[in-house]
Design an enzyme around this catalytic site. Structure first.
Site, PDB file in Angstrom:
ATOM      1  N   GLU A 115       0.846  -1.201   0.000  1.00 47.26           N
ATOM      2  CA  GLU A 115       0.000   0.000   0.000  1.00 47.26           C
ATOM      3  C   GLU A 115       0.877   1.245   0.000  1.00 47.26           C
ATOM      4  O   GLU A 115       2.103   1.146   0.133  1.00 47.26           O
ATOM      5  CB  GLU A 115      -0.949  -0.024   1.206  1.00 47.26           C
ATOM      6  N   HIS A 238      -8.971   9.435   2.620  1.00 49.15           N
ATOM      7  CA  HIS A 238      -8.539   8.336   1.751  1.00 49.15           C
ATOM      8  C   HIS A 238      -8.725   8.781   0.303  1.00 49.15           C
ATOM      9  O   HIS A 238      -9.779   9.308  -0.052  1.00 49.15           O
ATOM     10  CB  HIS A 238      -9.381   7.090   2.039  1.00 49.15           C
ATOM     11  N   ARG A 289      -0.817   8.850   1.777  1.00 49.43           N
ATOM     12  CA  ARG A 289      -2.168   9.311   1.464  1.00 49.43           C
ATOM     13  C   ARG A 289      -2.346  10.826   1.435  1.00 49.43           C
ATOM     14  O   ARG A 289      -3.136  11.350   0.649  1.00 49.43           O
ATOM     15  CB  ARG A 289      -3.151   8.761   2.496  1.00 49.43           C
ATOM     16  N   HIS A 350     -11.448   9.516   6.355  1.00 48.30           N
ATOM     17  CA  HIS A 350     -11.211   8.085   6.557  1.00 48.30           C
ATOM     18  C   HIS A 350     -10.732   7.736   7.969  1.00 48.30           C
ATOM     19  O   HIS A 350     -11.186   6.769   8.558  1.00 48.30           O
ATOM     20  CB  HIS A 350     -10.163   7.651   5.537  1.00 48.30           C
ATOM     21  N   ARG A 385      -1.173   8.869   9.110  1.00 48.36           N
ATOM     22  CA  ARG A 385      -1.003   7.431   9.379  1.00 48.36           C
ATOM     23  C   ARG A 385      -0.545   6.665   8.138  1.00 48.36           C
ATOM     24  O   ARG A 385      -1.065   6.883   7.036  1.00 48.36           O
ATOM     25  CB  ARG A 385      -2.336   6.844   9.841  1.00 48.36           C
TER      26      ARG A 385
HETATM   27  P1  FAD Z   1     -13.730   0.443  15.713  1.00 51.06           P
HETATM   28  O1  FAD Z   1     -13.422  -0.786  14.980  1.00 51.06           O
HETATM   29  O2  FAD Z   1     -14.291   1.553  14.925  1.00 51.06           O
HETATM   30  O3  FAD Z   1     -14.770   0.051  16.852  1.00 51.06           O
HETATM   31  C1  FAD Z   1     -15.425   1.048  17.595  1.00 51.06           C
HETATM   32  C2  FAD Z   1     -16.433   0.390  18.514  1.00 51.06           C
HETATM   33  O4  FAD Z   1     -16.855   1.345  19.460  1.00 51.06           O
HETATM   34  C3  FAD Z   1     -17.683  -0.102  17.826  1.00 51.06           C
HETATM   35  O5  FAD Z   1     -18.031  -1.346  18.388  1.00 51.06           O
HETATM   36  C4  FAD Z   1     -18.742   0.930  18.206  1.00 51.06           C
HETATM   37  O6  FAD Z   1     -20.049   0.418  18.294  1.00 51.06           O
HETATM   38  C5  FAD Z   1     -18.250   1.299  19.588  1.00 51.06           C
HETATM   39  N1  FAD Z   1     -18.712   2.594  20.074  1.00 51.06           N
HETATM   40  C6  FAD Z   1     -18.435   3.828  19.570  1.00 51.06           C
HETATM   41  N2  FAD Z   1     -19.014   4.772  20.331  1.00 51.06           N
HETATM   42  C7  FAD Z   1     -19.677   4.132  21.324  1.00 51.06           C
HETATM   43  C8  FAD Z   1     -20.471   4.556  22.413  1.00 51.06           C
HETATM   44  N3  FAD Z   1     -20.754   5.844  22.654  1.00 51.06           N
HETATM   45  N4  FAD Z   1     -20.996   3.598  23.234  1.00 51.06           N
HETATM   46  C9  FAD Z   1     -20.767   2.281  23.020  1.00 51.06           C
HETATM   47  N5  FAD Z   1     -20.012   1.842  21.998  1.00 51.06           N
HETATM   48  C10 FAD Z   1     -19.473   2.751  21.171  1.00 51.06           C
HETATM   49  N6  FAD Z   1      -6.942  -0.064   8.974  1.00 51.06           N
HETATM   50  C11 FAD Z   1      -5.978  -0.979   8.714  1.00 51.06           C
HETATM   51  O7  FAD Z   1      -5.046  -1.133   9.498  1.00 51.06           O
HETATM   52  N7  FAD Z   1      -6.056  -1.723   7.575  1.00 51.06           N
HETATM   53  C12 FAD Z   1      -7.063  -1.605   6.677  1.00 51.06           C
HETATM   54  O8  FAD Z   1      -7.102  -2.301   5.679  1.00 51.06           O
HETATM   55  C13 FAD Z   1      -8.068  -0.641   6.935  1.00 51.06           C
HETATM   56  N8  FAD Z   1      -9.089  -0.453   6.056  1.00 51.06           N
HETATM   57  C14 FAD Z   1     -10.102   0.393   6.390  1.00 51.06           C
HETATM   58  C15 FAD Z   1     -11.216   0.489   5.544  1.00 51.06           C
HETATM   59  C16 FAD Z   1     -12.296   1.271   5.895  1.00 51.06           C
HETATM   60  C17 FAD Z   1     -13.483   1.375   4.989  1.00 51.06           C
HETATM   61  C18 FAD Z   1     -12.262   1.990   7.124  1.00 51.06           C
HETATM   62  C19 FAD Z   1     -13.422   2.834   7.523  1.00 51.06           C
HETATM   63  C20 FAD Z   1     -11.150   1.921   7.951  1.00 51.06           C
HETATM   64  C21 FAD Z   1     -10.069   1.119   7.595  1.00 51.06           C
HETATM   65  N9  FAD Z   1      -8.957   1.010   8.424  1.00 51.06           N
HETATM   66  C22 FAD Z   1      -7.977   0.100   8.130  1.00 51.06           C
HETATM   67  C23 FAD Z   1      -8.911   1.684   9.718  1.00 51.06           C
HETATM   68  C24 FAD Z   1      -9.275   0.654  10.811  1.00 51.06           C
HETATM   69  O9  FAD Z   1     -10.324  -0.144  10.354  1.00 51.06           O
HETATM   70  C25 FAD Z   1      -9.696   1.332  12.094  1.00 51.06           C
HETATM   71  O10 FAD Z   1      -8.810   2.335  12.437  1.00 51.06           O
HETATM   72  C26 FAD Z   1      -9.720   0.318  13.229  1.00 51.06           C
HETATM   73  O11 FAD Z   1     -10.473  -0.793  12.856  1.00 51.06           O
HETATM   74  C27 FAD Z   1     -10.293   0.954  14.468  1.00 51.06           C
HETATM   75  O12 FAD Z   1     -10.494  -0.047  15.418  1.00 51.06           O
HETATM   76  P2  FAD Z   1     -11.062   0.341  16.845  1.00 51.06           P
HETATM   77  O13 FAD Z   1     -11.213  -0.941  17.579  1.00 51.06           O
HETATM   78  O14 FAD Z   1     -10.237   1.406  17.431  1.00 51.06           O
HETATM   79  O15 FAD Z   1     -12.497   0.999  16.538  1.00 51.06           O
HETATM   80  C1  SIN Z   2      -7.433   0.487   2.383  1.00 44.00           C
HETATM   81  O1  SIN Z   2      -7.649  -0.698   2.219  1.00 44.00           O
HETATM   82  O2  SIN Z   2      -7.177   1.270   1.474  1.00 44.00           O
HETATM   83  C2  SIN Z   2      -7.497   1.047   3.753  1.00 44.00           C
HETATM   84  C3  SIN Z   2      -6.257   0.733   4.459  1.00 44.00           C
HETATM   85  C4  SIN Z   2      -6.102   1.587   5.679  1.00 44.00           C
HETATM   86  O3  SIN Z   2      -6.842   2.536   5.882  1.00 44.00           O
HETATM   87  O4  SIN Z   2      -5.172   1.312   6.441  1.00 44.00           O
END
Ligand code: FAD
Ligand code: SIN
Length: 537
Positions: A115, A238, A289, A350, A385
């Site tokens: 990437e 993104h 990015r 993103h 990032r």
């Molecule tokens: P999240 O996975 O967002 O989880 C948040 C949780 O908190 C959820 O369960 C939600 O319900 C809960 N929550 C929020 N507010 C409250 C509240 N007030 N009360 C109770 N619960 C609450 N990163 C990579 O490293 N590789 C990738 O390929 C990648 N691709 C991506 C593609 C997309 C489309 C997106 C949007 C992001 C991508 N990212 C990627 C970024 C990555 O997915 C996120 O940064 C990461 O998953 C965040 O994880 P987290 O556990 O911190 O939060």
């Molecule tokens: C992607 O698959 O382009 C998202 C990867 C990331 O946000 O880390």
């Protein structure tokens, strides 16, 4: 209700934490929607990991991954934090595979993707739905654990801390007020160990790759509780979201086309077929990015075109369907065969690089309160990032947080008796009937953030945004105190607080660095080689 560990959030960070912490006590995990409504479940590209030799790409090393992360972060990463997280890549894969998460392999070896900003192939993935596989493994394992209680549709409203209850010395967390959205009831959830794992704030912007749940709740709650918040100006856009000219609403416009597609040869072109990104960086479509998103923004403004294109038509027939089946099928559902036509794309909000100030193990300044994953600001990402570093971050921070908590606050060691926690006061507030106020304000915040506070900023636009947000904040506060709470009001309140923090941080940074670019201060300045830190009190 009380629990040894209260985890707010069920993404990669929250569930990785819960599964470890459950060895030591009872864990309650809150998800404000269903368990699969998280950024984690939507992740596509994969997890950046330097595997042990000989599994890794020839010439790759932890040192090289560290260097790429620091380069993307544009001078604001904490090198020690980067090293600690990147060095634990293999441990993360062992941890995730122990929960049944499967990654693609070829001839028994992990298949490595590439990437933007990565100098080597090092992204482990499960086709183009890596996040769904990670979420599935964690959720299914957590469901089986006798010490873990998973509460869906439970919305954390605010943190309860000793200082909020009037105790001045030793600010520590006591739990949270939580809305059970099914029963429509607010409860006190008591715990001396609270983990914020609430993810990011993409929904602050009109166009985003994020699911509806990403409303910045964790940052807003921590800020209201007095925790330090940093670097919220660094919102990552993104570069490649599907642009659907026939779409009427913003959501249809913003379907992510993974950066891994560019890693497999996809090239960004304009309507004349020119690779315009090469003018900005010799790495072209695979530059970090911030650089690629700005190049697209410039191209769109220069040509007046509504989108640019991601071209994969030169790849062999069947390649996209095999390697990126989810993206391929989604495009086909929109009537576009990417093997024959370039994909129209635009940038969209993103990832939140800033957040609640925390150490690499999630520890915050409020005793017993930890912030892990996207909600935290540790110094891993700096001003931008590196792709696929956040699933890694979520899992590593979770494991370090459990270790730190067990050293400092092991269940069984009781802190001094806190002041009594009062029940939630619903008062005589009416059920909100003026939903139009909520929807109007919600739209206005997202639109003004998109127009004034996105890829390219100016002092004037930021001033306008700040003034408008001050009014909206007042309106939302009145609405919040005047009505019985529901999830719409709560999200709106968090959205306005988070948007205000993005603007406040952006106003303070009078330079351009990483994801923060302003026409009024177009260069980086050593004077601003520091985090932007804000506090409510
Ligand atoms: P999240 O996975 O967002 O989880 C948040 C949780 O908190 C959820 O369960 C939600 O319900 C809960 N929550 C929020 N507010 C409250 C509240 N007030 N009360 C109770 N619960 C609450 N990163 C990579 O490293 N590789 C990738 O390929 C990648 N691709 C991506 C593609 C997309 C489309 C997106 C949007 C992001 C991508 N990212 C990627 C970024 C990555 O997915 C996120 O940064 C990461 O998953 C965040 O994880 P987290 O556990 O911190 O939060
Ligand atoms: C992607 O698959 O382009 C998202 C990867 C990331 O946000 O880390």
């Amino acid at each position: 209700m009380s629990t040894d560990f209260l985890v707010i959030g069920a993404g990669v960070a929250g569930l990785s934490f819960a599964l470890r912490a459950a060895r030591h006590g009872t864990v309650t995990v809150l998800s404000k929607g269903t368990l699969y409504q998280s950024n984690t479940a939507w992740a596509q590209g994969g997890i950046a990991i330097v595997l042990p030799e000989p599994e890794r790409d020839a010439g790759d090393s932890v040192e090289s991954h560290v260097a790429d992360t620091l380069d993307a972060g544009a001078g604001l990463c904490q090198e020690q934090v980067v090293r600690e997280i990147v060095a634990q890549g293999s441990a993360t894969i062992d941890d995730l595979t122990s929960y049944g998460v499967g990654f693609d392999r070829v001839d028994g070896h992990f298949q490595l993707g590439k990437e933007g900003g990565h100098s080597h192939r090092r992204v482990l993935h499960t086709r183009d739905t890596t996040g769904l596989e990670v979420a599935r493994g964690l959720i299914e394992t957590a469901k089986q654990h006798p010490n873990i209680t998973l509460l869906e549709n439970h919305f954390a409203i605010d943190l309860i801390t000793t200082s909020r209850l009037g105790a001045v010395a030793d600010d520590r967390v006591l739990g949270a007020y939580v809305l059970d959205a099914t029963a429509n009831e607010v409860r006190v959830l008591r715990s001396d160990r609270v983990v914020l794992a609430t993810g990011g704030c993409g929904k602050v912007y009109l166009y985003t790759t994020n699911p509806d749940s990403a409303t910045g709740d964790g940052v807003a709650m921590a800020w209201r509780a007095g925790a330090a918040i940093a670097n919220m100006e660094f919102i990552q856009f993104h570069p490649t979201c599907f642009y659907n000219p026939g779409a009427t609403g913003p959501e249809a416009r913003s379907f992510l086309v993974s950066e891994a597609v560019r890693g497999e040869g996809g090239v960004l072109i304009n309507a004349r077929g020119e690779d315009f990104t090469l003018k900005s960086d010799p790495r072209g479509s695979l530059a970090p990015r911030d650089i690629v998103a700005r190049a697209i923004d410039r191209e769109l403004k220069k040509t007046g075109a509504p989108c640019v294109f991601l071209d994969v038509t030169h790849r062999p027939k069947g390649f996209m369907k095999e390697r990126f089946p989810y993206i391929y099928q989604n495009l086909l559902d929109f009537g576009l065969d990417c093997e024959k036509q370039p994909i129209p794309v635009v940038p969209a909000a993103h990832y939140q690089c800033g957040g609640v100030v925390a150490r690499v193990n999630g520890r915050t300044a409020i005793s017993g309160l930890y912030a892990i994953g996207e909600v935290a600001c540790t110094g891993l990402h700096g001003a931008n990032r590196l792709a696929s570093n956040s699933l890694l971050e979520g899992n590593v921070m979770a494991r370090l947080a459990v270790e730190d908590m067990m050293r400092r606050f092991p269940p069984g060691k009781r802190p001094p008796e806190p002041p009594p926690v009062p029940p939630w006061e619903a008062g005589n507030a009416a059920v909100p009937d003026e939903l139009v106020v909520i929807y109007h304000n919600w739209d206005e915040i997202r639109r003004l953030m998109w127009d004034y506070v996105s890829i390219v900023r100016t002092d004037n636009r930021l001033r306008r945004a700040a003034a408008r947000l001050r009014n909206l904040e007042k309106e939302v506060r009145e609405f919040y105190w005047g009505h019985r709470v529901n999830t719409d009001i709560l999200e709106l309140r968090n959205l306005v607080d988070t948007a205000s923090l993005v603007v406040e941080c952006a106003v303070r940074r009078k330079e351009s660095r990483g994801l923060h670019f302003t026409l009024d201060h177009p260069s980086a300045s050593d004077r601003f080689l520091v985090d932007t830190v804000v506090r409510k009190f």
